[in-house]
Design a protein around this motif. Structure first.
Motif, PDB file in Angstrom:
ATOM      1  N   VAL A 339       0.857  -1.179   0.000  1.00  0.00           N
ATOM      2  CA  VAL A 339       0.000   0.000   0.000  1.00  0.00           C
ATOM      3  C   VAL A 339       0.893   1.229   0.000  1.00  0.00           C
ATOM      4  O   VAL A 339       1.964   1.234   0.606  1.00  0.00           O
ATOM      5  CB  VAL A 339      -0.983  -0.027   1.204  1.00  0.00           C
ATOM      6  N   VAL A 340       0.492   2.254  -0.741  1.00  0.00           N
ATOM      7  CA  VAL A 340       1.263   3.503  -0.827  1.00  0.00           C
ATOM      8  C   VAL A 340       0.304   4.686  -0.702  1.00  0.00           C
ATOM      9  O   VAL A 340      -0.905   4.538  -0.932  1.00  0.00           O
ATOM     10  CB  VAL A 340       2.030   3.613  -2.173  1.00  0.00           C
ATOM     11  N   PRO A 341       0.831   5.861  -0.325  1.00  0.00           N
ATOM     12  CA  PRO A 341      -0.020   7.054  -0.393  1.00  0.00           C
ATOM     13  C   PRO A 341      -0.580   7.152  -1.816  1.00  0.00           C
ATOM     14  O   PRO A 341       0.134   6.852  -2.784  1.00  0.00           O
ATOM     15  CB  PRO A 341       0.951   8.197  -0.089  1.00  0.00           C
ATOM     16  N   GLY A 406       6.935   5.705   0.968  1.00  0.00           N
ATOM     17  CA  GLY A 406       6.156   6.113   2.149  1.00  0.00           C
ATOM     18  C   GLY A 406       4.996   5.177   2.409  1.00  0.00           C
ATOM     19  O   GLY A 406       4.020   5.552   3.056  1.00  0.00           O
ATOM     20  N   GLY A 407       5.093   3.952   1.896  1.00  0.00           N
ATOM     21  CA  GLY A 407       3.995   3.012   2.034  1.00  0.00           C
ATOM     22  C   GLY A 407       4.282   1.908   3.024  1.00  0.00           C
ATOM     23  O   GLY A 407       5.153   2.047   3.885  1.00  0.00           O
ATOM     24  N   SER A 408       3.541   0.825   2.874  1.00  0.00           N
ATOM     25  CA  SER A 408       3.646  -0.304   3.798  1.00  0.00           C
ATOM     26  C   SER A 408       3.668  -1.598   2.990  1.00  0.00           C
ATOM     27  O   SER A 408       3.110  -1.674   1.897  1.00  0.00           O
ATOM     28  CB  SER A 408       2.451  -0.298   4.747  1.00  0.00           C
ATOM     29  N   VAL A 409       4.256  -2.624   3.571  1.00  0.00           N
ATOM     30  CA  VAL A 409       4.322  -3.912   2.879  1.00  0.00           C
ATOM     31  C   VAL A 409       3.001  -4.673   2.921  1.00  0.00           C
ATOM     32  O   VAL A 409       2.843  -5.669   2.218  1.00  0.00           O
ATOM     33  CB  VAL A 409       5.466  -4.803   3.424  1.00  0.00           C
ATOM     34  N   SER A 410       2.060  -4.215   3.726  1.00  0.00           N
ATOM     35  CA  SER A 410       0.757  -4.873   3.711  1.00  0.00           C
ATOM     36  C   SER A 410      -0.384  -3.927   4.041  1.00  0.00           C
ATOM     37  O   SER A 410      -0.355  -3.223   5.053  1.00  0.00           O
ATOM     38  CB  SER A 410       0.722  -6.055   4.689  1.00  0.00           C
ATOM     39  N   GLY A 411      -1.397  -3.929   3.196  1.00  0.00           N
ATOM     40  CA  GLY A 411      -2.578  -3.118   3.429  1.00  0.00           C
ATOM     41  C   GLY A 411      -3.711  -3.882   4.063  1.00  0.00           C
ATOM     42  O   GLY A 411      -4.533  -3.311   4.771  1.00  0.00           O
ATOM     43  N   LEU A 423       9.202  -6.259   8.228  1.00  0.00           N
ATOM     44  CA  LEU A 423       8.841  -5.270   9.243  1.00  0.00           C
ATOM     45  C   LEU A 423      10.080  -4.532   9.763  1.00  0.00           C
ATOM     46  O   LEU A 423      10.028  -3.333  10.052  1.00  0.00           O
ATOM     47  CB  LEU A 423       8.077  -5.931  10.400  1.00  0.00           C
ATOM     48  N   GLN A 426      10.642  -1.816   7.385  1.00  0.00           N
ATOM     49  CA  GLN A 426       9.639  -0.748   7.353  1.00  0.00           C
ATOM     50  C   GLN A 426       9.686   0.139   8.595  1.00  0.00           C
ATOM     51  O   GLN A 426       9.420   1.335   8.518  1.00  0.00           O
ATOM     52  CB  GLN A 426       8.239  -1.369   7.195  1.00  0.00           C
TER      53      GLN A 426
END
Lengths: 459, 459
Positions: A339-341, A406-411, A423, A426
């Protein structure tokens, strides 16, 4: 170990609560990457008291537990590495349904589909709609903080639970929140369980909040000849201030796999698909659908407001089959839900393609564009160790890029077994330290779903 | 201690960051109960780096810190018992506002009113609306997980933050979430900070989610000759499946205090008031307002759809003045924001009246009926130790009753100093144990807002 364990468990919970073989419980949907585990025993408690008894005993004996919902996860969260699989299938009672109060109280093993249907039958709506609703269970949905297309407007599972009941270390039953709609007395353990992936305790029940069902849910589908045109259309929905219920996308690769079965057919040059949805009363939906139509039309080679209920069902049925259609390409897939902005959407789409190309893998991508949540996918033959390994390397590249954006590895899938090492990349060291302290607070002996979500501690 | 402390702080942060007197910073709105504290120093950092420096130094020196937002709290959460008050007033930058992406990133000291106004000026909407928007700050709103009338449809502060930035023990800066709209990688520390009341660290910034503003927000006000008629009307709004944006109430006591200034006047026999609201496009709001009108009409002696923008503003201005009007009755008040499952609303209303009567205190009540969230109030002279003490005993009865109804001692104000001992009553021993472990994980030396939120440990 296992034989003695099985008789102990039968004595503890009764023979019918202990599965005679473990084969069906050592894999979840991460099997598409060839992932399977092994279990020493599988138990199917049918009351909360049984879960308490089991957890108390396992904690005494220092035996690890892997909670298991519908087994529809994509991150190996329910794949055991020994220990006891605690399957929630039989804990499946609807404890109360009070339509006139917009709420429901369910056992953790009630399926998402049953919750959705009960709500509908009573004029209400439970918006979270992760795929595989007939198998996935509310407990698992909470454990992964599941989302789905309608999370764009309505939020994720956490936003629809007012209370969580769980069995924690020592077999203690705790409740965080409840039937009340607000509560700020204690630290918010309810939200902490959302996304905890079975690592803090075993969720046994939930209080769900419902809302009056919209009369109409009218999708507006648009196709574009290329990705930039599609991404611009998504930006126009935001820019025009249109509160679409969904803002889904499929890229060219996903359309190559699934486009042929698109209801009514797609134009040949469709390389990017957007699915928005207008909901509300008929008048509200009509009005928003026409605004969505207008916002999606520039550069589109196909725009269609899906008006009939039959066509609407067919569209979403097709949408929920994408994962299978993609898998059918090569027998397996590795789908990563970065997931990303939302302004970084196009860069994130490029990331997946570049990562695949770098390791010689076909890619495709679809998902929840409005939330910047991609299912970036590498197509593989799950029997080929080489391809699985290349896909893992490509995924590693993808994660690095998502974090850099600026995102995450899991939404919405969680980290489970397969992404947990990300993690450490991140989070900063102090952030990671707090994560371990929270785990330790709930599970000092590391017995609840060990080797999941968190990376191995460094020290 | 204090003199050396002040010079140390001036050396550390510069003279302009250290307040010359503490008088304005030893009380918050709990002053209405006569509550004031004392502080050894007050600092006003104007950058996040200054907060980090300060926290690092205080942790080294084992000096306690009391974070302070707008000072509008009702639970003594910002009332210091010595130590350094960390006032966020100067940390008030809007870091970014991206209307076309429906998001805003702000320092913790930005006021709620400024966020609401910036959103509005850009066609967007930030729904949380606790009172005192011109003073209350986003950091404090997060710390209390603030709600307000529109939380009924739109949820509380936690539901509108996608990320929290905070300085934790040792001066480490951490971030939970960010600009992205979904994230399930780590345990949800973002939600954990929501409602943490300054006890886990100092919130320095937040990423806020916005939505397109509804064109129209049209209140529908109804008055009833007695409480049962009003409560039945509230139940009818649920039962009719009407998604009102607010579902507020005022009881006879609140109307006695504030009814005389109700815009346009109320019928003499008004003993219970309900404020619903229809929002959306003009057509949507018109349609819902007429349905609300119908649901609220039976047994009402006044029903009015408030159509003009001027009248709408006047109504909500009146609504936000209720607390002051009630206070004006006797100079002070003790307002407790208990929350109960919404079907227990009438019993909860009775609780407050009975508790007041038992201790010879006048009572009144208003609040967020749709969320079962009452501001049950005892009228007192804050200078009378006897009245304050009787009110505290009455409140204790109230809390006992709310918990017995399956509710909570706080829906949106937090426990602060004045309600913290209630937590041991509301939670079971294992639940309370987890609360202490979470506090300990973040704040092993108990330096962040000590003696707040959690009761004193038993051992």
């Amino acid at each position: 170990v296992s034989d003695g364990l099985l008789s102990d468990l039968r004595r503890l919970l009764g023979a019918q609560a202990v599965a005679s073989n473990t084969a069906d419980y050592i894999r979840d949907s991460t099997e598409m990457q060839g992932l399977r585990g092994h279990a020493d025993a599988v138990v199917l408690p049918d009351t909360v008291a049984q879960v308490q008894k089991l957890v108390g005993w396992c904690c005494d004996q220092r035996i690890t537990m892997v909670p298991r919902g519908g087994g529809t996860g994509f991150a190996g969260g329910a794949v055991p590495d020994g220990g006891v699989v605690v399957c929630l299938d039989r804990l499946n009672r609807v404890r109360s349904l009070e339509p006139e109060l917009w709420r429901m109280n369910v056992d953790a093993g009630v399926t998402t589909g049953r919750v959705q249907q009960l709500a509908r039958e009573n004029g209400l709506y439970y918006p979270p709609d992760p795929g595989a609703a007939e198998q996935s269970q509310i407990g698992g949905n909470i454990a992964c903080n599941a989302g789905g297309p309608h999370s764009f407007k309505y939020g994720v599972t956490r936003d629809w639970i007012t209370g969580v009941e769980a069995v924690v270390a020592g077999g203690d039953l705790i409740q965080a929140g409840g039937a009340m709609r607000k509560d700020v007395a204690a630290y918010d353990l309810r939200s902490l369980f959302a996304g905890s992936e079975g690592t803090l305790g075993i969720i046994t029940g939930a209080w769900l909040r419902l809302i009056p069902a919209p009369d109409v849910q009218m999708p507006v589908v648009a196709a574009y000849p290329d990705r930039p045109a599609g991404v611009s259309a998504i930006r126009r929905v935001f820019g025009s201030g249109l509160r679409s219920a969904t803002l889904e996308y499929l890229d060219a690769g996903a359309l190559a796999a699934a486009g042929a079965t698109f209801p009514g057919g797609l134009p040949e040059r469709a390389a990017f698909l957007v699915i928005a949805e207008a909901d509300g009363t008929q008048a509200e939906a009509d009005s928003l659908a026409s605004e969505l139509d207008e916002a999606l039309t520039p550069d589109a080679n196909y725009v269609h407001v899906v008006r009939s209920i039959g066509d609407q069902r067919e569209l979403w049925r097709w949408r929920s089959g994408i994962s299978f259609a993609v898998r059918a390409q090569r027998g397996g897939k590795m789908s990563e839900d970065i997931v990303v902005p939302v302004d970084r959407l196009e860069e994130a789409l490029e990331l997946g393609e570049r990562a695949g190309a770098a390791f010689g893998l076909a890619t495709c991508s679809w998902g929840h564009a409005g939330d910047g949540n991609l299912h970036a996918t590498f197509l593989i033959d799950p029997a080929s160790a080489n391809e699985v390994s290349r896909a893992a390397q490509a995924a590693d590249e993808l994660f690095r890029g998502a974090i850099a954006l600026g995102g995450s590895v899991s939404g919405e899938h969680g980290l489970g077994l397969v992404k947990r090492h990300q993690l450490a990349r991140q989070l900063t060291a102090p952030e990671l330290r707090l994560q371990f302290l929270i785990k330790k607070s709930f599970d000092p002996d590391n017995l609840f779903n060990p080797h999941k979500k968190l990376p191995e501690p460094q020290n």
